[in-house]
Structure formats: structure tokens, C-alpha cells
Design a protein around this motif. Structure first.
Motif, PDB file in Angstrom:
ATOM      1  N   VAL A 114       0.822  -1.208   0.000  1.00 24.02           N
ATOM      2  CA  VAL A 114       0.000   0.000   0.000  1.00 24.02           C
ATOM      3  C   VAL A 114       0.857   1.259   0.000  1.00 24.02           C
ATOM      4  CG1 VAL A 114      -1.757   1.307   1.275  1.00 24.02           C
ATOM      5  CG2 VAL A 114      -1.872  -1.180   1.206  1.00 24.02           C
ATOM      6  N   LEU A 115       0.500   2.154  -0.885  1.00 25.39           N
ATOM      7  CA  LEU A 115       1.081   3.497  -0.939  1.00 25.39           C
ATOM      8  C   LEU A 115       0.072   4.426  -0.283  1.00 25.39           C
ATOM      9  CD1 LEU A 115       2.710   5.951  -2.050  1.00 25.39           C
ATOM     10  CD2 LEU A 115       1.475   5.623  -4.182  1.00 25.39           C
ATOM     11  N   ARG A 116       0.499   5.178   0.735  1.00 25.67           N
ATOM     12  CA  ARG A 116      -0.402   6.109   1.424  1.00 25.67           C
ATOM     13  C   ARG A 116       0.150   7.522   1.318  1.00 25.67           C
ATOM     14  NH1 ARG A 116      -0.758   1.865   5.484  1.00 25.67           N
ATOM     15  NH2 ARG A 116      -2.838   0.994   5.376  1.00 25.67           N
ATOM     16  N   ARG A 117      -0.736   8.412   0.984  1.00 29.98           N
ATOM     17  CA  ARG A 117      -0.459   9.841   0.999  1.00 29.98           C
ATOM     18  C   ARG A 117      -1.677  10.491   1.632  1.00 29.98           C
ATOM     19  NH1 ARG A 117       3.986   8.206   0.279  1.00 29.98           N
ATOM     20  NH2 ARG A 117       5.343   8.641  -1.490  1.00 29.98           N
ATOM     21  N   GLY A 118      -1.650  10.642   2.953  1.00 26.71           N
ATOM     22  CA  GLY A 118      -2.820  11.132   3.667  1.00 26.71           C
ATOM     23  C   GLY A 118      -3.949  10.126   3.505  1.00 26.71           C
ATOM     24  N   ALA A 119      -5.120  10.609   3.104  1.00 25.75           N
ATOM     25  CA  ALA A 119      -6.273   9.727   2.927  1.00 25.75           C
ATOM     26  C   ALA A 119      -6.242   8.972   1.596  1.00 25.75           C
ATOM     27  CB  ALA A 119      -7.569  10.522   3.031  1.00 25.75           C
ATOM     28  N   LEU A 120      -5.313   9.343   0.713  1.00 30.96           N
ATOM     29  CA  LEU A 120      -5.183   8.628  -0.556  1.00 30.96           C
ATOM     30  C   LEU A 120      -4.436   7.323  -0.313  1.00 30.96           C
ATOM     31  CD1 LEU A 120      -5.399   8.525  -3.690  1.00 30.96           C
ATOM     32  CD2 LEU A 120      -3.151   9.640  -3.736  1.00 30.96           C
ATOM     33  N   GLN A 121      -5.026   6.223  -0.724  1.00 32.81           N
ATOM     34  CA  GLN A 121      -4.384   4.922  -0.615  1.00 32.81           C
ATOM     35  C   GLN A 121      -4.432   4.234  -1.974  1.00 32.81           C
ATOM     36  OE1 GLN A 121      -4.953   2.479   3.026  1.00 32.81           O
ATOM     37  NE2 GLN A 121      -6.733   3.799   3.314  1.00 32.81           N
ATOM     38  N   VAL A 122      -3.300   3.708  -2.383  1.00 30.28           N
ATOM     39  CA  VAL A 122      -3.216   2.940  -3.615  1.00 30.28           C
ATOM     40  C   VAL A 122      -2.710   1.563  -3.213  1.00 30.28           C
ATOM     41  CG1 VAL A 122      -2.146   2.754  -5.892  1.00 30.28           C
ATOM     42  CG2 VAL A 122      -2.690   5.018  -4.951  1.00 30.28           C
ATOM     43  N   ALA A 123      -3.496   0.531  -3.489  1.00 27.40           N
ATOM     44  CA  ALA A 123      -3.136  -0.833  -3.110  1.00 27.40           C
ATOM     45  C   ALA A 123      -2.696  -1.613  -4.347  1.00 27.40           C
ATOM     46  CB  ALA A 123      -4.328  -1.523  -2.455  1.00 27.40           C
ATOM     47  N   ILE A 124      -1.591  -2.340  -4.195  1.00 22.44           N
ATOM     48  CA  ILE A 124      -1.048  -3.143  -5.289  1.00 22.44           C
ATOM     49  C   ILE A 124      -0.993  -4.588  -4.827  1.00 22.44           C
ATOM     50  CG2 ILE A 124       0.937  -3.554  -6.787  1.00 22.44           C
ATOM     51  CD1 ILE A 124       0.825  -0.251  -5.144  1.00 22.44           C
ATOM     52  N   SER A 125      -1.560  -5.482  -5.609  1.00 19.40           N
ATOM     53  CA  SER A 125      -1.582  -6.886  -5.234  1.00 19.40           C
ATOM     54  C   SER A 125      -1.242  -7.773  -6.414  1.00 19.40           C
ATOM     55  CB  SER A 125      -2.975  -7.266  -4.713  1.00 19.40           C
ATOM     56  OG  SER A 125      -3.038  -8.653  -4.458  1.00 19.40           O
ATOM     57  N   THR A 126      -0.576  -8.861  -6.110  1.00 16.85           N
ATOM     58  CA  THR A 126      -0.343  -9.915  -7.098  1.00 16.85           C
ATOM     59  C   THR A 126      -1.125 -11.160  -6.683  1.00 16.85           C
ATOM     60  OG1 THR A 126       1.616 -10.689  -5.925  1.00 16.85           O
ATOM     61  CG2 THR A 126       1.965  -9.042  -7.671  1.00 16.85           C
ATOM     62  N   GLY A 127      -2.094 -10.971  -5.782  1.00 24.17           N
ATOM     63  CA  GLY A 127      -2.879 -12.107  -5.301  1.00 24.17           C
ATOM     64  C   GLY A 127      -2.050 -13.079  -4.479  1.00 24.17           C
ATOM     65  N   LEU A 133       7.198  -8.303  -6.145  1.00 28.77           N
ATOM     66  CA  LEU A 133       6.769  -7.513  -7.297  1.00 28.77           C
ATOM     67  C   LEU A 133       5.825  -6.396  -6.851  1.00 28.77           C
ATOM     68  CD1 LEU A 133       6.560  -6.843 -10.298  1.00 28.77           C
ATOM     69  CD2 LEU A 133       4.776  -8.608 -10.469  1.00 28.77           C
ATOM     70  N   ALA A 134       4.890  -6.701  -5.966  1.00 28.41           N
ATOM     71  CA  ALA A 134       3.947  -5.690  -5.480  1.00 28.41           C
ATOM     72  C   ALA A 134       4.702  -4.557  -4.779  1.00 28.41           C
ATOM     73  CB  ALA A 134       2.921  -6.320  -4.540  1.00 28.41           C
ATOM     74  N   ARG A 135       5.696  -4.894  -3.955  1.00 22.38           N
ATOM     75  CA  ARG A 135       6.499  -3.863  -3.288  1.00 22.38           C
ATOM     76  C   ARG A 135       7.253  -3.012  -4.300  1.00 22.38           C
ATOM     77  NH1 ARG A 135       7.391  -8.080   0.292  1.00 22.38           N
ATOM     78  NH2 ARG A 135       9.367  -8.609  -0.692  1.00 22.38           N
ATOM     79  N   ARG A 136       7.792  -3.657  -5.336  1.00 25.33           N
ATOM     80  CA  ARG A 136       8.556  -2.922  -6.356  1.00 25.33           C
ATOM     81  C   ARG A 136       7.658  -1.930  -7.102  1.00 25.33           C
ATOM     82  NH1 ARG A 136      12.961  -3.671 -10.087  1.00 25.33           N
ATOM     83  NH2 ARG A 136      13.049  -1.653 -11.094  1.00 25.33           N
ATOM     84  N   VAL A 137       6.460  -2.356  -7.471  1.00 28.00           N
ATOM     85  CA  VAL A 137       5.518  -1.460  -8.152  1.00 28.00           C
ATOM     86  C   VAL A 137       5.152  -0.302  -7.221  1.00 28.00           C
ATOM     87  CG1 VAL A 137       3.181  -1.268  -9.113  1.00 28.00           C
ATOM     88  CG2 VAL A 137       4.632  -3.233  -9.707  1.00 28.00           C
ATOM     89  N   ARG A 138       4.931  -0.612  -5.928  1.00 25.73           N
ATOM     90  CA  ARG A 138       4.610   0.444  -4.969  1.00 25.73           C
ATOM     91  C   ARG A 138       5.739   1.472  -4.885  1.00 25.73           C
ATOM     92  NH1 ARG A 138       5.528  -1.416   0.229  1.00 25.73           N
ATOM     93  NH2 ARG A 138       7.447  -0.244   0.044  1.00 25.73           N
ATOM     94  N   GLU A 140       7.886   2.251  -7.157  1.00 28.05           N
ATOM     95  CA  GLU A 140       7.857   3.060  -8.385  1.00 28.05           C
ATOM     96  C   GLU A 140       6.782   4.142  -8.290  1.00 28.05           C
ATOM     97  OE1 GLU A 140       9.744   2.891 -11.268  1.00 28.05           O
ATOM     98  OE2 GLU A 140      11.050   1.432 -10.282  1.00 28.05           O
ATOM     99  N   LEU A 141       5.619   3.779  -7.769  1.00 31.38           N
ATOM    100  CA  LEU A 141       4.527   4.751  -7.643  1.00 31.38           C
ATOM    101  C   LEU A 141       4.820   5.803  -6.583  1.00 31.38           C
ATOM    102  CD1 LEU A 141       1.407   2.444  -7.993  1.00 31.38           C
ATOM    103  CD2 LEU A 141       2.267   4.106  -9.651  1.00 31.38           C
ATOM    104  N   GLU A 142       5.559   5.435  -5.531  1.00 30.88           N
ATOM    105  CA  GLU A 142       5.890   6.398  -4.486  1.00 30.88           C
ATOM    106  C   GLU A 142       6.674   7.585  -5.048  1.00 30.88           C
ATOM    107  OE1 GLU A 142       6.096   3.763  -0.409  1.00 30.88           O
ATOM    108  OE2 GLU A 142       7.890   3.864  -1.671  1.00 30.88           O
TER     109      GLU A 142
END
Length: 183
Positions: A114-127, A133-138, A140-142
Motif C-alpha cells: 500500500v502506498l499512502r499519501r494522507g487519505a489517498l491509498q493505492v493498493a497493489i496486489s499480485t494475489g 513484485l507488489a512492493r517494487r511497483v509500490r 515506483e509509484l511512491e
């Protein structure tokens, strides 16, 4: 191929959430629960001091059937396969959603990165297939979602609640913010 997981953000404020395990994996799970306002209960014969410090209740003994009484959510995070399997079985019998750290297929959900910026949350999952991989994508998004995003959701929420701005104007603000990501 299995069906994709259903994404869900869950309100855990004040709810009893049981973490079975007392090590680093259990600490990561419990930390996120505590950040969400859950009443964290830890069950393990030995518990890291940091984990004990954030739990509402610590039961320092091995897991036993019945430890999940009243739980809304369960995490099996021990280093013992048989214990995690027993926790998953009890959770399934009680219809309590469970996450099983060492065998994601035994549980009901995977924990996203999960990427958090205040109330904004972006969740990345590979199931559960590749947490790395999910951490790496997070990560990149950070880089793209910097600290300037922290207050944006709050500002938009207040503007919307007060009626100061029309929905179409708010959409324009969002469009401008998102267009910065493409630069």
C-alpha cells in the motif's frame, strides 16, 4: 487460472483482529491493523517487544482452538506450518476472513502493498503470487505520488462536503493532479 481477488478497503475501527505469531511477520501485520484502529490481539508463546507494545492484548502461550472468539479478521503468521494450518481451519469453520502468511491459498485474502499519501491509498496486489513484485511497483509509484498528494484528498473532501465547488470543478483539479504524473 483462478479468478482475481476482489479488492476491498475494510473499516476495522474498534474491531477485534487476532494475529497468531510473535515475530517480524506478525509485527508487520499487527502494525497495519493498529494503524487502521483495530483492537489487535496477539497470540504467541514469545512476542517481540515492539509487537507487544502496539497490541491491545497479548496472550503469551501457544495458539489453541477458541483463540479466534469474537474476531473480525485473523492473521496466521507463525513459523510453524501446522499452527498456521490450524488457525486457517478454525477461521474457516467460524467464517472469519483469514490471511495465512506461509500458504496464501489457505487464506481468504492477500495483503496488498500500500502506498499512502494522507487519505489517498493505492493498493497493489499480485494475489499473493509475488509480494516482492507488489512492493517494487509500490516503490515506483511512491516516486510519482510525492508528499504533495497528502492533503489533496482532504481538500477535495472538504470542498465537496461544503458545496464550495461543483463536482465538475473538482474533476478538473483531479485531472490536473493526475496529468502531473505523466510528466
Amino acid at each position: 487460472m483462478a479468478a482475481p481477488l476482489y479488492p476491498l478497503f475494510m473499516d476495522l475501527e474498534g474491531r477485534r483482529c487476532v494475529v497468531v505469531g510473535g515475530g517480524k511477520v506478525a509485527l508487520r501485520k499487527a502494525r497495519r491493523l493498529a494503524e487502521s484502529g483495530a483492537r489487535v490481539v496477539v497470540v504467541a508463546p514469545e512476542v517481540l517487544p515492539e509487537l507487544a507494545g502496539l497490541a491491545h492484548e497479548v496472550v503469551e502461550r501457544p495458539y489453541r482452538r477458541g483463540d479466534l472468539d469474537g474476531a473480525s479478521l485473523v492473521f496466521a503468521a507463525t513459523n510453524k506450518r501446522a499452527v498456521n494450518a490450524a488457525v486457517a481451519e478454525e477461521a474457516r469453520d467460524r467464517r472469519i476472513p483469514a490471511n495465512v502468511a506461509d500458504a496464501p491459498g489457505e487464506g481468504d485474502f492477500a495483503v496488498p502493498s500500500v502506498l499512502r499519501r494522507g487519505a489517498l491509498q493505492v493498493a497493489i496486489s499480485t494475489g499473493g503470487a509475488s509480494p516482492a513484485l507488489a512492493r517494487r511497483v509500490r516503490r515506483e509509484l511512491e516516486e510519482r505520488f510525492g508528499p504533495e498528494w497528502t492533503g489533496l484528498v482532504g481538500e477535495l473532501s472538504e470542498a465537496r462536503k461544503s458545496g464550495r465547488r461543483a463536482e465538475s470543478e473538482l474533476e478538473g483539479v483531479v485531472d490536473r493532479c493526475l496529468s502531473q504524473l505523466q510528466e
